[in-house]
Design a protein around this motif. Structure first.
Motif, mmCIF file in Angstrom:
data_model
loop_
_atom_site.group_PDB
_atom_site.id
_atom_site.type_symbol
_atom_site.label_atom_id
_atom_site.label_comp_id
_atom_site.label_asym_id
_atom_site.label_seq_id
_atom_site.Cartn_x
_atom_site.Cartn_y
_atom_site.Cartn_z
ATOM 1 N N GLU A 39 12.076 -1.658 -13.367
ATOM 2 C CA GLU A 39 10.536 -1.962 -13.063
ATOM 3 C C GLU A 39 10.032 -2.079 -11.677
ATOM 4 O OE1 GLU A 39 8.045 -6.090 -13.812
ATOM 5 O OE2 GLU A 39 9.167 -5.477 -15.541
ATOM 6 N N LEU A 40 9.112 -1.619 -11.228
ATOM 7 C CA LEU A 40 8.649 -1.779 -9.842
ATOM 8 C C LEU A 40 7.363 -2.666 -9.542
ATOM 9 C CD1 LEU A 40 9.210 -1.070 -6.733
ATOM 10 C CD2 LEU A 40 7.787 1.174 -7.395
ATOM 11 N N LEU A 41 6.411 -2.351 -10.381
ATOM 12 C CA LEU A 41 4.902 -2.739 -10.223
ATOM 13 C C LEU A 41 4.756 -3.563 -11.734
ATOM 14 C CD1 LEU A 41 3.026 -0.292 -8.232
ATOM 15 C CD2 LEU A 41 3.644 -2.768 -7.368
ATOM 16 N N ARG A 42 3.970 -4.688 -11.777
ATOM 17 C CA ARG A 42 3.186 -4.966 -12.766
ATOM 18 C C ARG A 42 1.801 -5.392 -12.245
ATOM 19 N NH1 ARG A 42 5.550 -10.469 -14.091
ATOM 20 N NH2 ARG A 42 6.951 -9.989 -12.333
ATOM 21 N N VAL A 43 0.656 -4.600 -12.832
ATOM 22 C CA VAL A 43 -0.637 -4.953 -12.440
ATOM 23 C C VAL A 43 -1.547 -5.625 -13.769
ATOM 24 C CG1 VAL A 43 -2.521 -3.471 -11.963
ATOM 25 C CG2 VAL A 43 -0.412 -2.661 -11.462
ATOM 26 N N GLY A 44 -1.975 -6.749 -13.269
ATOM 27 C CA GLY A 44 -2.856 -7.396 -13.933
ATOM 28 C C GLY A 44 -4.466 -7.074 -14.081
ATOM 29 N N GLY A 103 2.661 5.711 -3.080
ATOM 30 C CA GLY A 103 3.975 6.467 -3.252
ATOM 31 C C GLY A 103 3.781 6.977 -4.641
ATOM 32 N N GLN A 104 5.092 7.572 -5.175
ATOM 33 C CA GLN A 104 5.366 7.816 -6.405
ATOM 34 C C GLN A 104 5.703 6.846 -7.387
ATOM 35 O OE1 GLN A 104 6.719 11.739 -6.868
ATOM 36 N NE2 GLN A 104 6.756 11.523 -8.771
ATOM 37 N N LEU A 105 5.005 6.689 -8.403
ATOM 38 C CA LEU A 105 5.386 5.584 -9.393
ATOM 39 C C LEU A 105 5.754 6.661 -10.376
ATOM 40 C CD1 LEU A 105 2.337 3.278 -8.967
ATOM 41 C CD2 LEU A 105 4.468 3.173 -8.055
ATOM 42 N N SER A 106 7.036 5.985 -11.405
ATOM 43 C CA SER A 106 7.374 6.711 -12.423
ATOM 44 C C SER A 106 6.989 5.985 -13.732
ATOM 45 C CB SER A 106 8.963 6.697 -12.306
ATOM 46 O OG SER A 106 9.562 7.355 -11.302
ATOM 47 N N THR A 107 6.815 6.720 -14.652
ATOM 48 C CA THR A 107 6.401 6.307 -15.971
ATOM 49 C C THR A 107 7.360 7.047 -17.000
ATOM 50 O OG1 THR A 107 4.975 8.307 -16.243
ATOM 51 C CG2 THR A 107 4.163 6.159 -15.365
ATOM 52 N N PRO A 108 8.638 6.329 -17.118
ATOM 53 C CA PRO A 108 9.690 7.124 -17.987
ATOM 54 C C PRO A 108 9.362 6.900 -19.472
ATOM 55 C CG PRO A 108 10.772 5.593 -16.333
ATOM 56 C CD PRO A 108 9.240 5.365 -16.276
ATOM 57 N N GLU A 109 9.504 8.012 -20.096
ATOM 58 C CA GLU A 109 9.444 7.962 -21.756
ATOM 59 C C GLU A 109 10.154 6.836 -22.319
ATOM 60 O OE1 GLU A 109 9.691 11.012 -25.357
ATOM 61 O OE2 GLU A 109 9.828 11.728 -23.300
ATOM 62 N N GLY A 110 9.497 6.039 -23.181
ATOM 63 C CA GLY A 110 10.229 4.804 -23.790
ATOM 64 C C GLY A 110 10.112 3.584 -23.043
ATOM 65 N N GLU A 152 0.734 -1.217 0.096
ATOM 66 C CA GLU A 152 -0.212 -0.021 -0.021
ATOM 67 C C GLU A 152 0.799 1.220 -0.071
ATOM 68 O OE1 GLU A 152 -2.549 -0.606 3.313
ATOM 69 O OE2 GLU A 152 -3.929 -1.925 2.290
ATOM 70 N N GLN A 153 1.871 1.162 0.816
ATOM 71 C CA GLN A 153 2.785 2.208 0.724
ATOM 72 C C GLN A 153 3.344 2.513 -0.850
ATOM 73 O OE1 GLN A 153 6.096 1.088 3.596
ATOM 74 N NE2 GLN A 153 4.854 2.232 5.354
ATOM 75 N N VAL A 154 4.002 1.561 -1.360
ATOM 76 C CA VAL A 154 4.090 1.627 -2.927
ATOM 77 C C VAL A 154 3.147 2.295 -3.896
ATOM 78 C CG1 VAL A 154 5.156 0.442 -4.849
ATOM 79 C CG2 VAL A 154 5.869 -0.033 -2.681
ATOM 80 N N LEU A 155 1.964 1.671 -3.575
ATOM 81 C CA LEU A 155 0.766 2.147 -4.408
ATOM 82 C C LEU A 155 0.409 3.497 -4.115
ATOM 83 C CD1 LEU A 155 -1.409 -1.130 -4.237
ATOM 84 C CD2 LEU A 155 -0.067 -0.172 -6.242
#
Length: 259
Positions: free
Chosen positions: A78-83, A43-50, A38-41
């Motif tokens: 890669e931090l999270l994969r969400v199905g 928190g700040q999730l990055s979406t780097p270009e490319g 829950e802390q990760v979700l």
């Protein structure tokens, strides 16, 4: 008066039960793994270009089965994969890394009626200076073999095994020479086999992008068992799986989107 008296005695009995010092107070266990997720979700999730944004899997090959979304940490790992299936989250995979940057373990969480539930870890162990990577699956100290990757001295992958040492699917990879980084052939074997069940030939275009993994099946000519398509930046955007027993018919498809 009798109904009021009955209610009074019931109230006294309930009060006595609640205040009974001999009755233990139930302990609610808090799963620290859920708190971490829950802390990760939150928190700040990055979406780097490319970077890879999503992978969609189709059967038929045009019926969408599920999608996987990808998120990254501040270092671009890669931090999270969400199905996602039918627009509902079905599972979350959370990566944890060692101090040297290598992937340590991946926790799998499923979504239950009351929120996320921890399912299991995929735990990695590195041997032979990182040339052998064993992946175990399990939780709470109970683990079993799941996967194994092997690399050569140059860091090229030479085999991938799914399963145990005695019951497995094995892929072996071959290169043109010691200097080449392009796989030219892949052998697929199952446990107990001494000869490959399939020998895939890797076909590249003029830009050295893999466009097909081909087989000789039911005939002398090579036909594509897998096909790959790219965008103008060289990013993989589509993978097609073909059935070669009745012609060359697409049966499955994956598409890829990027940030």
């Amino acid at each position: 008066m009798r109904p009021i008296t009955l209610v009074f005695f019931l109230f006294v009995a309930l009060l006595s039960a609640c205040s009974d010092p001999g009755e233990p107070t139930p302990i609610i266990e808090v799963d620290q793994r859920i708190i971490f997720l829950e802390q990760v979700l939150n928190g700040q999730l990055s979406t780097p270009e490319g970077k890879l944004k999503s992978e969609s899997f189709y059967y038929g090959p045009n019926t969408l089965q599920y999608r996987t979304d990808f998120y990254y940490d501040s270092q671009g790992r890669e931090l999270l994969r969400v199905g996602i299936q039918d627009e509902d989250t079905t599972a979350v995979y959370l990566n944890e890394y060692l101090e040297d940057g290598k992937l340590d373990q991946t926790g799998m969480y499923s979504l239950g009626p009351a929120g996320f539930v921890f399912t299991h870890y995929f735990k990695r162990f590195y041997e032979n200076n990182g040339q052998t990577i064993n992946v175990l699956i399990g939780r709470d100290g109970n683990f079993s073999q799941h996967e194994q990757f092997k690399l050569d001295e140059r860091g090229r992958k030479i085999s991938y095994r799914r399963g145990t040492e005695t019951a497995y699917d094995l892929h072996e990879y071959f290169y043109a020479n010691d200097q080449s980084t392009q796989i030219i052939e892949e052998h697929y074997l199952q446990s107990g086999m001494t000869e490959p069940f399939y020998r895939y030939r890797y076909d590249y275009d003029e830009q050295d992008l893999l466009f097909a993994k081909s087989l000789q099946l039911l005939g002398p000519e090579y036909r594509p068992a897998f096909e790959y398509n790219y965008d103008e930046k060289g990013n993989l955007i589509e993978e097609i799986t073909n059935d070669l027993y009745f012609g060359t018919l697409p049966t499955e498809r994956k598409t890829f989107e990027y940030y």
